[in-house]
Write a protein that holds these residues in place. Structure first.
Motif, PDB file in Angstrom:
ATOM      1  N   VAL A 108       1.146  -1.306  -0.214  1.00 23.43           N
ATOM      2  CA  VAL A 108      -0.186  -0.150   0.044  1.00 23.43           C
ATOM      3  C   VAL A 108       0.649   1.374  -0.024  1.00 23.43           C
ATOM      4  O   VAL A 108       0.570   2.018  -0.939  1.00 23.43           O
ATOM      5  N   LEU A 109       1.826   1.381   0.849  1.00 20.38           N
ATOM      6  CA  LEU A 109       2.648   3.123   1.147  1.00 20.38           C
ATOM      7  C   LEU A 109       2.994   3.285   0.157  1.00 20.38           C
ATOM      8  O   LEU A 109       3.761   3.954  -0.437  1.00 20.38           O
ATOM      9  N   ASP A 110       3.711   2.104  -1.255  1.00 19.98           N
ATOM     10  CA  ASP A 110       4.797   2.520  -2.268  1.00 19.98           C
ATOM     11  C   ASP A 110       3.474   3.412  -3.457  1.00 19.98           C
ATOM     12  O   ASP A 110       3.783   3.652  -3.644  1.00 19.98           O
ATOM     13  N   THR A 111       2.013   3.552  -3.441  1.00 25.14           N
ATOM     14  CA  THR A 111       1.130   3.770  -3.982  1.00 25.14           C
ATOM     15  C   THR A 111       0.669   4.873  -3.430  1.00 25.14           C
ATOM     16  O   THR A 111      -0.283   5.305  -4.288  1.00 25.14           O
ATOM     17  N   VAL A 112       1.079   5.482  -2.718  1.00 26.70           N
ATOM     18  CA  VAL A 112       0.001   6.575  -1.894  1.00 26.70           C
ATOM     19  C   VAL A 112       0.906   7.579  -2.411  1.00 26.70           C
ATOM     20  O   VAL A 112       2.094   7.677  -2.737  1.00 26.70           O
ATOM     21  N   ASN A 113       0.248   8.985  -2.375  1.00 26.77           N
ATOM     22  CA  ASN A 113       1.507  10.575  -2.984  1.00 26.77           C
ATOM     23  C   ASN A 113       1.491  10.932  -1.903  1.00 26.77           C
ATOM     24  O   ASN A 113       3.070  11.308  -2.046  1.00 26.77           O
ATOM     25  N   ASP A 114       1.786  11.004  -0.629  1.00 26.96           N
ATOM     26  CA  ASP A 114       2.421  11.609   0.684  1.00 26.96           C
ATOM     27  C   ASP A 114       2.861  10.465   1.034  1.00 26.96           C
ATOM     28  O   ASP A 114       1.581  10.244   1.948  1.00 26.96           O
ATOM     29  N   LEU A 115       3.472  10.031   1.606  1.00 23.23           N
ATOM     30  CA  LEU A 115       3.838   9.014   1.937  1.00 23.23           C
ATOM     31  C   LEU A 115       4.433   9.377   3.529  1.00 23.23           C
ATOM     32  O   LEU A 115       4.276   9.258   4.472  1.00 23.23           O
ATOM     33  N   PRO A 116       5.380  10.463   3.567  1.00 25.37           N
ATOM     34  CA  PRO A 116       5.869  10.778   4.856  1.00 25.37           C
ATOM     35  C   PRO A 116       4.271  11.247   5.118  1.00 25.37           C
ATOM     36  O   PRO A 116       4.563  10.778   6.595  1.00 25.37           O
ATOM     37  N   GLY A 117       3.514  12.039   4.872  1.00 23.43           N
ATOM     38  CA  GLY A 117       1.823  12.082   6.061  1.00 23.43           C
ATOM     39  C   GLY A 117       1.616  11.210   6.393  1.00 23.43           C
ATOM     40  O   GLY A 117       0.935  10.719   7.364  1.00 23.43           O
ATOM     41  N   ALA A 118       1.860   9.861   5.198  1.00 25.65           N
ATOM     42  CA  ALA A 118       0.833   8.693   6.091  1.00 25.65           C
ATOM     43  C   ALA A 118       1.445   7.986   6.881  1.00 25.65           C
ATOM     44  O   ALA A 118       1.148   6.893   7.822  1.00 25.65           O
ATOM     45  N   LEU A 119       3.124   7.868   6.979  1.00 23.35           N
ATOM     46  CA  LEU A 119       3.629   7.552   7.687  1.00 23.35           C
ATOM     47  C   LEU A 119       2.968   8.066   9.668  1.00 23.35           C
ATOM     48  O   LEU A 119       3.312   7.782   9.586  1.00 23.35           O
ATOM     49  N   ILE A 120       3.127   9.957   9.166  1.00 20.63           N
ATOM     50  CA  ILE A 120       3.007  10.264  10.127  1.00 20.63           C
ATOM     51  C   ILE A 120       1.049  10.030  10.809  1.00 20.63           C
ATOM     52  O   ILE A 120       1.390   9.704  12.234  1.00 20.63           O
ATOM     53  N   HIS A 121       0.154   9.782  10.062  1.00 24.60           N
ATOM     54  CA  HIS A 121      -0.861   9.595  10.953  1.00 24.60           C
ATOM     55  C   HIS A 121      -0.850   7.959  10.585  1.00 24.60           C
ATOM     56  O   HIS A 121      -1.362   7.788  12.104  1.00 24.60           O
ATOM     57  N   ALA A 122       0.092   6.961  10.308  1.00 24.62           N
ATOM     58  CA  ALA A 122       0.207   5.553  11.204  1.00 24.62           C
ATOM     59  C   ALA A 122       0.487   6.131  12.695  1.00 24.62           C
ATOM     60  O   ALA A 122       0.493   5.340  13.241  1.00 24.62           O
ATOM     61  N   ARG A 123       2.109   6.781  12.761  1.00 24.17           N
ATOM     62  CA  ARG A 123       2.860   6.901  13.732  1.00 24.17           C
ATOM     63  C   ARG A 123       1.689   7.199  14.460  1.00 24.17           C
ATOM     64  O   ARG A 123       1.350   6.338  16.357  1.00 24.17           O
ATOM     65  N   HIS A 124       0.615   8.466  14.708  1.00 20.85           N
ATOM     66  CA  HIS A 124       0.016   9.188  15.721  1.00 20.85           C
ATOM     67  C   HIS A 124      -1.169   8.180  16.309  1.00 20.85           C
ATOM     68  O   HIS A 124      -2.253   8.020  16.912  1.00 20.85           O
ATOM     69  N   ALA A 125      -1.342   6.337  15.289  1.00 19.80           N
ATOM     70  CA  ALA A 125      -2.732   6.228  15.410  1.00 19.80           C
ATOM     71  C   ALA A 125      -1.927   4.619  16.322  1.00 19.80           C
ATOM     72  O   ALA A 125      -3.184   4.029  16.270  1.00 19.80           O
ATOM     73  N   LEU A 126      -0.529   4.805  16.458  1.00 23.38           N
ATOM     74  CA  LEU A 126      -0.955   3.944  17.135  1.00 23.38           C
ATOM     75  C   LEU A 126      -0.772   4.625  19.051  1.00 23.38           C
ATOM     76  O   LEU A 126      -0.102   5.180  19.185  1.00 23.38           O
ATOM     77  N   SER A 127      -0.419   3.511  19.537  1.00 24.48           N
ATOM     78  CA  SER A 127      -0.362   3.706  20.848  1.00 24.48           C
ATOM     79  C   SER A 127       0.659   3.335  21.299  1.00 24.48           C
ATOM     80  O   SER A 127       2.187   2.989  20.707  1.00 24.48           O
ATOM     81  N   PRO A 128       1.084   4.223  22.505  1.00 22.07           N
ATOM     82  CA  PRO A 128       2.351   4.230  22.774  1.00 22.07           C
ATOM     83  C   PRO A 128       3.215   2.902  23.248  1.00 22.07           C
ATOM     84  O   PRO A 128       2.814   1.646  23.756  1.00 22.07           O
ATOM     85  N   GLY A 129       4.524   2.355  22.866  1.00 23.41           N
ATOM     86  CA  GLY A 129       5.416   1.300  22.964  1.00 23.41           C
ATOM     87  C   GLY A 129       4.590   0.128  21.288  1.00 23.41           C
ATOM     88  O   GLY A 129       4.829  -0.846  20.912  1.00 23.41           O
ATOM     89  N   GLY A 130       3.900   0.925  20.725  1.00 24.70           N
ATOM     90  CA  GLY A 130       2.731   0.628  19.298  1.00 24.70           C
ATOM     91  C   GLY A 130       3.893  -0.082  17.960  1.00 24.70           C
ATOM     92  O   GLY A 130       5.238   0.902  18.097  1.00 24.70           O
ATOM     93  N   LEU A 131       3.673  -0.389  17.602  1.00 28.97           N
ATOM     94  CA  LEU A 131       5.147  -1.142  16.082  1.00 28.97           C
ATOM     95  C   LEU A 131       3.989  -1.165  14.753  1.00 28.97           C
ATOM     96  O   LEU A 131       2.794  -0.895  14.260  1.00 28.97           O
ATOM     97  N   LEU A 132       5.312  -0.421  13.836  1.00 28.09           N
ATOM     98  CA  LEU A 132       3.862  -0.146  12.300  1.00 28.09           C
ATOM     99  C   LEU A 132       5.128  -1.238  11.522  1.00 28.09           C
ATOM    100  O   LEU A 132       6.731  -0.786  12.148  1.00 28.09           O
TER     101      LEU A 132
END
Length: 233
Positions: A86-110
């Motif tokens: 998925v992530l190689d096909t998005v227009n804004d990969l840095p933004g997608a990663l930031i959203h993913a980090r915000h959706a993780l709980s502390p100690g969460g893993l992507l």
């Protein structure tokens, strides 16, 4: 949607997606990470999500087309977010990663897997031969491990790891390779369609592809799977 079309084809053999999912499971087992809540994006082969659920996790699944890199991920926080193809096909990969980090709980893993820049050299060579002195963009931009690690750091992840592994498959013709890519949802995601290949160009492409065939008339193609791993502090 490309994944839906592939899923509906009874002859489709999603070996790339299955390899990604199995690799994620191996990594989770190795680090003994057992998430309570997980978000899985792009597991249309149904390998990863059922295994996580069987291990006791609450799993939320989403299709690749449901992922909007411009919007926060809903239903969080998650202990684990996994993205496949998925992530190689998005227009804004840095933004997608930031959203993913915000959706993780502390100690969460992507964990995110996709095809990297070392993929499909035989196909690339064939397309160059087809286009001649006017090459067209026929494969969407791909990411290497160095760029992947930098993107994870830029998005604020800690303990960033970007690595890759290679799987190989052999084909008796360019047509069979392209059919396999379509069945697996691995064709280009560029919005602007490249010019159609002429009949003469297709003959040049087929000849270039078969120029590297082995004694049995088969060409080995490479699929480089890049995996990004990052933690939220």
């Amino acid at each position: 949607m490309r994944a839906a079309a592939a899923r509906s084809n009874p002859e489709a053999a999603p070996f790339v997606l299955e390899a990604m999912a199995e690799d994620v499971l191996d990594r989770l087992s190795f680090i003994r990470f057992e998430p309570q809540r997980a978000l899985v994006i792009g597991d249309w082969a149904s390998v990863l999500a059922p295994a996580l659920a069987q291990a006791g996790a609450i799993v939320i699944q989403r299709e690749p087309g449901d992922f909007d890199e411009e919007a926060p991920l809903a239903d969080g926080p998650f202990d684990l977010i996994v993205s496949l193809q998925v992530l190689d096909t998005v227009n804004d990969l840095p933004g997608a990663l930031i959203h993913a980090r915000h959706a993780l709980s502390p100690g969460g893993l992507l964990m995110a897997s996709f095809l990297g820049v070392g993929s499909l050299p035989a196909l690339r060579g064939a397309m160059m031969a087809a286009d001649g002195d006017r090459p067209a963009a026929r494969i969407h931009p791909q990411i290497d491990t160095r760029a992947g690690a930098a993107l994870l750091q830029r998005a604020g992840f800690s303990r960033q790891v970007a690595d890759s592994n290679i799987i190989r498959a052999s084909y008796r013709s360019l047509r069979h390779l392209v059919r396999d890519l379509r069945w697996q949802g691995l064709t280009s995601m560029l919005r602007s369609r490249a010019p159609s290949i002429t009949r003469a160009g297709l003959k040049r492409a087929e000849a270039a592809f078969l120029s590297s065939a082995d004694d049995q008339g088969r060409v080995t193609e490479i699929f480089e799977i890049v995996t990004l791993t990052g933690w939220r502090d």
